[in-house]
Design a protein around this motif. Structure first.
Motif, PDB file in Angstrom:
ATOM      1  N   ARG A  87       0.778  -1.181   0.006  1.00 24.97           N
ATOM      2  CA  ARG A  87       0.007   0.220   0.673  1.00 24.97           C
ATOM      3  C   ARG A  87       0.828   1.011   0.305  1.00 24.97           C
ATOM      4  O   ARG A  87       1.817   0.925   0.017  1.00 24.97           O
ATOM      5  N   SER A  88       0.767   2.244  -0.990  1.00 24.38           N
ATOM      6  CA  SER A  88       0.998   4.127  -0.619  1.00 24.38           C
ATOM      7  C   SER A  88       0.494   4.860   0.682  1.00 24.38           C
ATOM      8  O   SER A  88       0.403   6.093   0.867  1.00 24.38           O
ATOM      9  N   ASP A  89      -0.945   3.739   1.240  1.00 19.15           N
ATOM     10  CA  ASP A  89      -1.315   4.774   2.384  1.00 19.15           C
ATOM     11  C   ASP A  89      -0.980   4.181   3.644  1.00 19.15           C
ATOM     12  O   ASP A  89      -1.375   5.294   4.884  1.00 19.15           O
ATOM     13  N   ASN A  90       0.262   3.969   4.103  1.00 20.09           N
ATOM     14  CA  ASN A  90       0.136   3.581   5.827  1.00 20.09           C
ATOM     15  C   ASN A  90       0.181   4.763   6.301  1.00 20.09           C
ATOM     16  O   ASN A  90      -0.374   4.584   7.642  1.00 20.09           O
ATOM     17  N   GLU A  91       1.669   5.715   5.993  1.00 22.74           N
ATOM     18  CA  GLU A  91       1.276   6.738   7.058  1.00 22.74           C
ATOM     19  C   GLU A  91      -0.005   7.412   6.927  1.00 22.74           C
ATOM     20  O   GLU A  91      -0.504   7.943   8.718  1.00 22.74           O
ATOM     21  N   GLU A  92      -0.631   7.379   6.373  1.00 25.97           N
ATOM     22  CA  GLU A  92      -1.837   8.872   6.643  1.00 25.97           C
ATOM     23  C   GLU A  92      -3.266   7.745   6.873  1.00 25.97           C
ATOM     24  O   GLU A  92      -3.445   8.183   7.862  1.00 25.97           O
ATOM     25  N   LEU A  93      -3.067   6.236   7.365  1.00 33.41           N
ATOM     26  CA  LEU A  93      -3.773   5.766   7.644  1.00 33.41           C
ATOM     27  C   LEU A  93      -3.028   5.150   9.315  1.00 33.41           C
ATOM     28  O   LEU A  93      -4.474   5.267  10.390  1.00 33.41           O
ATOM     29  N   SER A  94      -1.836   5.550   9.265  1.00 33.19           N
ATOM     30  CA  SER A  94      -1.100   5.548  11.092  1.00 33.19           C
ATOM     31  C   SER A  94      -1.874   5.950  11.509  1.00 33.19           C
ATOM     32  O   SER A  94      -1.984   7.035  12.509  1.00 33.19           O
ATOM     33  N   ALA A  95      -1.232   8.228  10.638  1.00 36.49           N
ATOM     34  CA  ALA A  95      -2.263   9.256  12.081  1.00 36.49           C
ATOM     35  C   ALA A  95      -4.062   9.048  11.851  1.00 36.49           C
ATOM     36  O   ALA A  95      -3.798   9.580  12.815  1.00 36.49           O
ATOM     37  N   GLN A  96      -4.916   8.642  10.648  1.00 42.63           N
ATOM     38  CA  GLN A  96      -6.200   8.150  10.766  1.00 42.63           C
ATOM     39  C   GLN A  96      -6.025   8.039  12.593  1.00 42.63           C
ATOM     40  O   GLN A  96      -6.688   8.376  13.132  1.00 42.63           O
ATOM     41  N   LEU A  97      -5.001   6.349  13.070  1.00 43.90           N
ATOM     42  CA  LEU A  97      -5.765   5.790  13.703  1.00 43.90           C
ATOM     43  C   LEU A  97      -4.846   6.648  14.671  1.00 43.90           C
ATOM     44  O   LEU A  97      -5.393   6.167  16.090  1.00 43.90           O
ATOM     45  N   PHE A  98      -4.012   7.003  14.582  1.00 48.06           N
ATOM     46  CA  PHE A  98      -2.951   7.805  16.378  1.00 48.06           C
ATOM     47  C   PHE A  98      -4.416   9.434  16.410  1.00 48.06           C
ATOM     48  O   PHE A  98      -4.282   9.104  17.412  1.00 48.06           O
ATOM     49  N   LEU A  99      -5.070   9.376  14.939  1.00 53.96           N
ATOM     50  CA  LEU A  99      -6.480  10.472  15.574  1.00 53.96           C
ATOM     51  C   LEU A  99      -7.827   9.865  16.596  1.00 53.96           C
ATOM     52  O   LEU A  99      -7.926  10.693  17.293  1.00 53.96           O
ATOM     53  N   LYS A 100      -7.637   8.877  16.270  1.00 54.34           N
ATOM     54  CA  LYS A 100      -8.632   8.686  16.535  1.00 54.34           C
ATOM     55  C   LYS A 100      -7.751   7.690  18.106  1.00 54.34           C
ATOM     56  O   LYS A 100      -8.919   8.705  19.126  1.00 54.34           O
ATOM     57  N   PHE A 101      -7.315   7.570  18.263  1.00 52.05           N
ATOM     58  CA  PHE A 101      -6.687   7.387  20.198  1.00 52.05           C
ATOM     59  C   PHE A 101      -6.581   8.084  20.574  1.00 52.05           C
ATOM     60  O   PHE A 101      -7.101   8.805  21.715  1.00 52.05           O
ATOM     61  N   ALA A 102      -5.882   9.132  19.671  1.00 48.75           N
ATOM     62  CA  ALA A 102      -5.697  10.896  20.380  1.00 48.75           C
ATOM     63  C   ALA A 102      -7.521  11.712  21.015  1.00 48.75           C
ATOM     64  O   ALA A 102      -7.056  12.043  22.337  1.00 48.75           O
ATOM     65  N   ALA A 103      -8.439  11.359  20.279  1.00 50.51           N
ATOM     66  CA  ALA A 103      -9.732  12.067  20.632  1.00 50.51           C
ATOM     67  C   ALA A 103     -10.152  10.737  21.640  1.00 50.51           C
ATOM     68  O   ALA A 103     -10.960  11.723  22.981  1.00 50.51           O
ATOM     69  N   GLU A 104      -9.881   9.159  21.670  1.00 52.34           N
ATOM     70  CA  GLU A 104     -10.137   8.814  23.128  1.00 52.34           C
ATOM     71  C   GLU A 104      -9.479   8.827  24.037  1.00 52.34           C
ATOM     72  O   GLU A 104     -10.410   8.772  25.140  1.00 52.34           O
ATOM     73  N   VAL A 105      -8.606   9.552  24.222  1.00 55.06           N
ATOM     74  CA  VAL A 105      -7.555   9.560  25.815  1.00 55.06           C
ATOM     75  C   VAL A 105      -7.483  11.475  25.953  1.00 55.06           C
ATOM     76  O   VAL A 105      -6.922  11.329  27.222  1.00 55.06           O
ATOM     77  N   GLU A 106      -8.992  11.918  24.521  1.00 53.03           N
ATOM     78  CA  GLU A 106      -8.421  13.481  24.965  1.00 53.03           C
ATOM     79  C   GLU A 106      -7.723  13.737  25.237  1.00 53.03           C
ATOM     80  O   GLU A 106      -6.999  15.644  25.963  1.00 53.03           O
ATOM     81  N   LEU A 107      -6.642  14.548  24.016  1.00 54.29           N
ATOM     82  CA  LEU A 107      -5.434  14.879  23.920  1.00 54.29           C
ATOM     83  C   LEU A 107      -5.242  15.696  23.661  1.00 54.29           C
ATOM     84  O   LEU A 107      -6.474  16.380  22.674  1.00 54.29           O
ATOM     85  N   PRO A 108      -5.354  17.135  23.664  1.00 51.40           N
ATOM     86  CA  PRO A 108      -4.951  18.857  23.235  1.00 51.40           C
ATOM     87  C   PRO A 108      -5.151  18.508  21.511  1.00 51.40           C
ATOM     88  O   PRO A 108      -4.115  17.534  20.980  1.00 51.40           O
ATOM     89  N   GLU A 109      -5.975  19.557  21.092  1.00 48.69           N
ATOM     90  CA  GLU A 109      -6.370  19.190  19.451  1.00 48.69           C
ATOM     91  C   GLU A 109      -5.211  19.435  18.694  1.00 48.69           C
ATOM     92  O   GLU A 109      -4.525  18.589  18.284  1.00 48.69           O
ATOM     93  N   THR A 110      -4.019  20.152  20.088  1.00 46.88           N
ATOM     94  CA  THR A 110      -3.159  21.173  19.138  1.00 46.88           C
ATOM     95  C   THR A 110      -1.982  20.143  19.052  1.00 46.88           C
ATOM     96  O   THR A 110      -1.027  20.276  17.595  1.00 46.88           O
ATOM     97  N   GLN A 111      -1.663  19.475  20.014  1.00 54.09           N
ATOM     98  CA  GLN A 111      -0.589  18.499  19.941  1.00 54.09           C
ATOM     99  C   GLN A 111      -1.195  17.209  18.972  1.00 54.09           C
ATOM    100  O   GLN A 111      -0.355  16.260  18.260  1.00 54.09           O
ATOM    101  N   SER A 112      -2.289  16.565  19.193  1.00 51.77           N
ATOM    102  CA  SER A 112      -3.114  15.706  18.640  1.00 51.77           C
ATOM    103  C   SER A 112      -2.322  15.890  16.712  1.00 51.77           C
ATOM    104  O   SER A 112      -2.008  15.163  16.024  1.00 51.77           O
ATOM    105  N   GLU A 113      -2.542  17.159  16.037  1.00 56.26           N
ATOM    106  CA  GLU A 113      -2.732  17.245  14.801  1.00 56.26           C
ATOM    107  C   GLU A 113      -1.169  18.017  14.447  1.00 56.26           C
ATOM    108  O   GLU A 113      -1.020  17.111  13.502  1.00 56.26           O
ATOM    109  N   THR A 114      -0.314  17.933  15.638  1.00 56.82           N
ATOM    110  CA  THR A 114       0.663  17.989  15.183  1.00 56.82           C
ATOM    111  C   THR A 114       1.638  16.701  15.284  1.00 56.82           C
ATOM    112  O   THR A 114       2.217  16.456  14.147  1.00 56.82           O
ATOM    113  N   VAL A 115       1.231  15.664  15.814  1.00 57.27           N
ATOM    114  CA  VAL A 115       1.668  14.368  16.417  1.00 57.27           C
ATOM    115  C   VAL A 115       1.376  13.599  14.502  1.00 57.27           C
ATOM    116  O   VAL A 115       1.495  13.010  13.872  1.00 57.27           O
ATOM    117  N   ALA A 116      -0.180  14.146  14.642  1.00 55.97           N
ATOM    118  CA  ALA A 116      -0.543  13.479  13.420  1.00 55.97           C
ATOM    119  C   ALA A 116      -0.115  14.147  11.872  1.00 55.97           C
ATOM    120  O   ALA A 116       0.571  13.046  10.884  1.00 55.97           O
TER     121      ALA A 116
END
Length: 95
Positions: free
Chosen positions: A31-60
């Motif tokens: 696949r060529s979209d591994n990074e995008e899928l990883s970022a999306q999975l991270f954002l899901k995790f970040a929302a569940e654990v209520e990370l600050p949005e700014t930090q979450s978007e930076t990490v993604a």
């Protein structure tokens, strides 16, 4: 580990560590979209654990950046994270 060695030198060690853990959480060599899928999975995790949005978007964004390490400037914590990601290329071969 290398991450432990650099934690004291970064501004947001939590963000750097999260990027390290999640940047290859999805990896399929066909696949060529591994990074995008990883970022999306991270954002899901970040929302569940209520990370600050700014930090979450930076990490993604950092996770997405591993698709093309050389695309644009990398400073600060992003540069450290990308260096960590590429550090395997400078390691000694395993016997």
């Amino acid at each position: 580990a290398l991450l432990d060695e650099v934690k004291a030198s970064v501004q947001d060690p939590v963000a750097v560590e999260l990027a390290v853990w999640f940047h290859d959480v999805v990896y399929d060599a066909k696949r060529s979209d591994n990074e995008e899928l990883s970022a999306q999975l991270f954002l899901k995790f970040a929302a569940e654990v209520e990370l600050p949005e700014t930090q979450s978007e930076t990490v993604a964004a950092w996770i997405r950046r591993t698709a093309s390490h050389h695309k644009g400037p990398a400073n600060g914590d992003l540069a450290v994270f990308l260096d960590l990601d590429l550090s395997i290329l400078g390691s000694s071969p395993v016997d």
